[in-house]
Design a protein around this motif. Structure first.
Motif, PDB file in Angstrom:
ATOM      1  N   UNK A  54       0.760  -1.354  -0.006  1.00 30.29           N
ATOM      2  CA  UNK A  54       0.090   0.067   0.028  1.00 30.29           C
ATOM      3  C   UNK A  54       0.843   1.284  -0.129  1.00 30.29           C
ATOM      4  N   UNK A  61      -2.270   6.273   1.686  1.00 29.70           N
ATOM      5  CA  UNK A  61      -3.250   5.453   1.113  1.00 29.70           C
ATOM      6  C   UNK A  61      -4.534   5.636   2.135  1.00 29.70           C
ATOM      7  N   UNK A  62      -5.565   5.759   1.524  1.00 32.07           N
ATOM      8  CA  UNK A  62      -7.054   5.909   2.300  1.00 32.07           C
ATOM      9  C   UNK A  62      -7.169   4.710   3.243  1.00 32.07           C
ATOM     10  N   UNK A  65      -9.586   1.783   1.826  1.00 34.96           N
ATOM     11  CA  UNK A  65      -8.752   0.776   0.855  1.00 34.96           C
ATOM     12  C   UNK A  65      -7.693   0.166   1.485  1.00 34.96           C
ATOM     13  N   UNK A  66      -7.168   0.587   2.506  1.00 35.34           N
ATOM     14  CA  UNK A  66      -6.119  -0.298   3.142  1.00 35.34           C
ATOM     15  C   UNK A  66      -6.756  -1.406   4.138  1.00 35.34           C
ATOM     16  N   UNK A  68      -9.563  -2.854   3.416  1.00 33.65           N
ATOM     17  CA  UNK A  68      -9.891  -3.739   2.717  1.00 33.65           C
ATOM     18  C   UNK A  68      -8.924  -4.582   2.194  1.00 33.65           C
ATOM     19  N   UNK A  69      -7.786  -3.995   2.134  1.00 37.79           N
ATOM     20  CA  UNK A  69      -6.571  -4.823   1.655  1.00 37.79           C
ATOM     21  C   UNK A  69      -5.997  -5.814   2.495  1.00 37.79           C
ATOM     22  N   UNK A 145     -15.781  -2.746   4.657  1.00 42.22           N
ATOM     23  CA  UNK A 145     -14.974  -3.503   5.616  1.00 42.22           C
ATOM     24  C   UNK A 145     -14.036  -2.923   6.325  1.00 42.22           C
TER      25      UNK A 145
ATOM     26  N   UNK B  79      -8.378  -3.066  -4.024  1.00 39.76           N
ATOM     27  CA  UNK B  79      -7.493  -2.380  -2.981  1.00 39.76           C
ATOM     28  C   UNK B  79      -6.729  -1.509  -3.630  1.00 39.76           C
ATOM     29  N   UNK B  83      -6.258   2.451  -4.115  1.00 34.57           N
ATOM     30  CA  UNK B  83      -5.314   3.495  -3.392  1.00 34.57           C
ATOM     31  C   UNK B  83      -4.682   4.182  -4.702  1.00 34.57           C
TER      32      UNK B  83
END
Lengths: 400, 400
Positions: A54, A61-62, A65-66, A68-69, A145, B79, B83
């Motif tokens: 990320x 990184x938002x 989104x992190x 989710x990853x 998530x 993701x 990002x």
């Protein structure tokens, strides 16, 4: 039917051989008639790898989104463990946080659990031997998530246990709770039974085996909590209610926190807005302060407290800003000090603990600069060069 | 506001540089006022790696657990892409299959899409520039994560486009649909416009660029479908309704399928249960057969058909079982044959296509063993040694 919640951390599921070993242990418990809910973390190193990826893609990184990853890490572990369990003939259901109905609120990467679908879990356990649940994750009201932040998988396990009314066993790479850190005091011994309150104090005072929050959930729902080494024959530590602990001592453990900054501020005025101005800034920067003592005497106003080393990068900025508002303020901030604490719920009704501790430190010639007490703990600020000796002296005095 | 669904396959998102390139392209489309739904696959190689891991853990991993495992691949891609997009200032929402409300039914690893939460997608697109959706996955009525099987991400994209009434652009490592495979016939040319029906026939007859099922969904909802190379300036192929294609030819393309087995069975009896007995077995083993011809003449009963090479490992078993029930049956199964087809919706109202094709093959001295026709295609079984020549002869005859 005996049912329990078990949690295995990242190093416990670090590779496929370890996953197979854990599956074997679960199989043998199932064969003895148990039904189990098993919470697992991402395989050791995976979360860090995903975080690195990320950062390679963005300097900031938002968080959604992190989160989710990161949650793919636990999802892979539950898949792998379930595949092995089924291969061993154990009827297994795998569930992500969302599938287990783990509803969360708060920031994407430090969410807290709002609810768990207890009904779904219990129904699933009726037709399966084991449910494998992804720790550290949930889903918020916007169907996003989320991750639970530090110690998240422990929290998942304890919260499920609390909701379903089952005991919770947390397996990790330490074999239990010790009277004090064995690396600091070689003669430290393992505690087999400890109260929720003692454990919370020990966690809060720097014995980093369990997040305070986990113990708090267990306490609030009176869920017995076990902490022990993965696949070890050694007996770990049960954390339980006061009344269930058989043998009680005045002091159960000692904790050392070397990563602190000890701050003392003086101002000649007796009536000062210093505390208010300062604490407002700390709050704004989300910095926790601890061991707060404040006195007003003939020489003016004096305030002492400790801050975590990790928050030091913000301190200069804060002190400079507050200094402008209070030009006569004098500042003394030392990174060369440590916090040493003794903890024991026996302090509530056994007297003489404080004086015994003071005498022990004095006899050993260890100076202490500040003392604070809670209902079941006493903390001392000492010089870092003496901190291990201070732990030894206290541990010896209270036979830890 | 122009809105489209775009899909990028595994090789298009094969590494972080490629993901950044795609993000750049999306950013420039957004800056021109577009809003986009982007469906992505797992990063190239990841699905295979996860499948290998599953096989290492069990010789027969359960499909629900494998589906759960595989879907982490696409979740990581969404993701990463999100990002990068946010880093470029593109307001992005990432969604897994279940977050996009992709409901499925059927087996865990070959599910079909039952529904999509169109309302959620449209509402999300109102406050975001791009929605990035994990392809290949959904969730069934039991809240279990499922995968869509072969070509699953294409299906996700087309189904979303169909549900939301948007055009769908599928980006891959080929630059469009060709009159025939350029590796077989060097002079093959790219088709810029083709009808749904032609494309479905081409897919079914071996031109493996798009699953028939995707084209069918697009046709049923009259969604224009584009197929082209990722980040290429070259114009790819639009697949659309009959009436929208400007220039129509009798034959649009030719397809070659070398991976077939050509089977002919004889039985002296004129009345035979052979077909019934045989097809029942094929159905039981889930084997598709194609180009079925059956004749009864003075010498008895004759049945010809083709089977995919990939299904050959079951054939011996089936033929042996059927041979026991039909002792006089004679079998001729040849792997040395290929299927050559010509496709064109113009065949519907242009005459002479079949005779022209027959004449061309005959003139070139290429024998053919079986012929079948559909409304818009004609297929020939030829010797594999001649198959490329057959394609050339037909492509030349119909100026492909």
């Amino acid at each position: 039917m005996e049912t329990s919640v078990l949690k295995f951390g990242g190093t416990s599921v670090g590779d496929f051989d370890k996953i197979k070993d854990i599956a074997g242990e679960l199989q043998s418990r199932v064969s003895r008639g148990e039904k189990l809910i098993v919470v697992v973390s991402a395989m050791g190193g995976m979360t860090d790898e995903l975080l690195r990826n990320a950062s390679r893609l963005s300097s900031a990184p938002k968080e959604d989104h992190v989160a989710l990853l990161l949650t793919t890490g636990e999802q892979q572990t539950i898949s792998y463990l379930s595949i092995v369990l089924e291969d061993l003939g154990v009827c297994t259901k795998a569930m992500t946080g969302y599938q287990a109905g783990i509803k969360t609120f708060g920031g994407h990467m430090k969410s807290r659990i709002a609810d768990i679908d207890e009904k779904r879990l219990k129904e699933t356990l009726e037709i399966h031997d084991v449910i494998v649940i992804a720790g550290f994750q949930g889903i918020n009201d916007d169907l996003e998530i989320t991750t639970l932040g530090r110690g998240g998988s422990d929290t998942t396990a304890v919260a499920i246990a609390a909701r379903c009314g089952m005991p919770c066993e947390i397996y990790t790479d330490v074999d239990g709770v010790y009277t004090t850190d064995p690396r600091v005091y070689g003669a430290a011994s393992r505690i087999h039974e400890i109260t929720y309150d003692e454990m919370m104090e020990m966690s809060a005072l720097g014995a980093g085996v369990l997040e305070t929050r986990c113990v708090e959930i267990a306490k609030n729902h009176a869920i017995p909590l076990y902490l022990g080494r993965t696949l070890s024959e050694e007996k770990g530590t049960w954390i339980m209610q006061d009344t269930q602990v058989l043998e009680r001592k005045a002091v159960t453990g000692a904790a050392l926190d070397s990563d602190i900054i000890h701050v003392t501020l003086y101002e000649p005025q007796k009536e000062s807005t210093l505390i208010f101005d300062l604490f407002e800034k700390f709050e704004k920067h989300d910095i926790n302060i601890d061991m707060i003592s404040q006195v007003v005497n003939s020489e003016g106003f004096q305030l002492s407290f400790t801050v975590k080393d990790a928050d030091s990068y913000r301190l200069d900025e804060i002190f400079e800003a507050v200094g402008h508002m209070h030009p006569e303020m004098m500042l003394d901030a030392r990174t060369t000090r440590s916090k040493v604490s003794i903890i024991g719920s026996g302090m509530r009704d056994m007297t003489g603990v404080a004086s015994k501790a003071f005498r022990a430190l004095q006899a050993a010639g260890i100076p202490f600069y500040q003392t604070t007490t809670s209902e079941i703990s006493i903390s001392y600020v000492v010089d870092s060069v003496n901190d291990k000796q201070a732990v030894e002296v206290l541990a010896t005095a209270f036979e830890l």
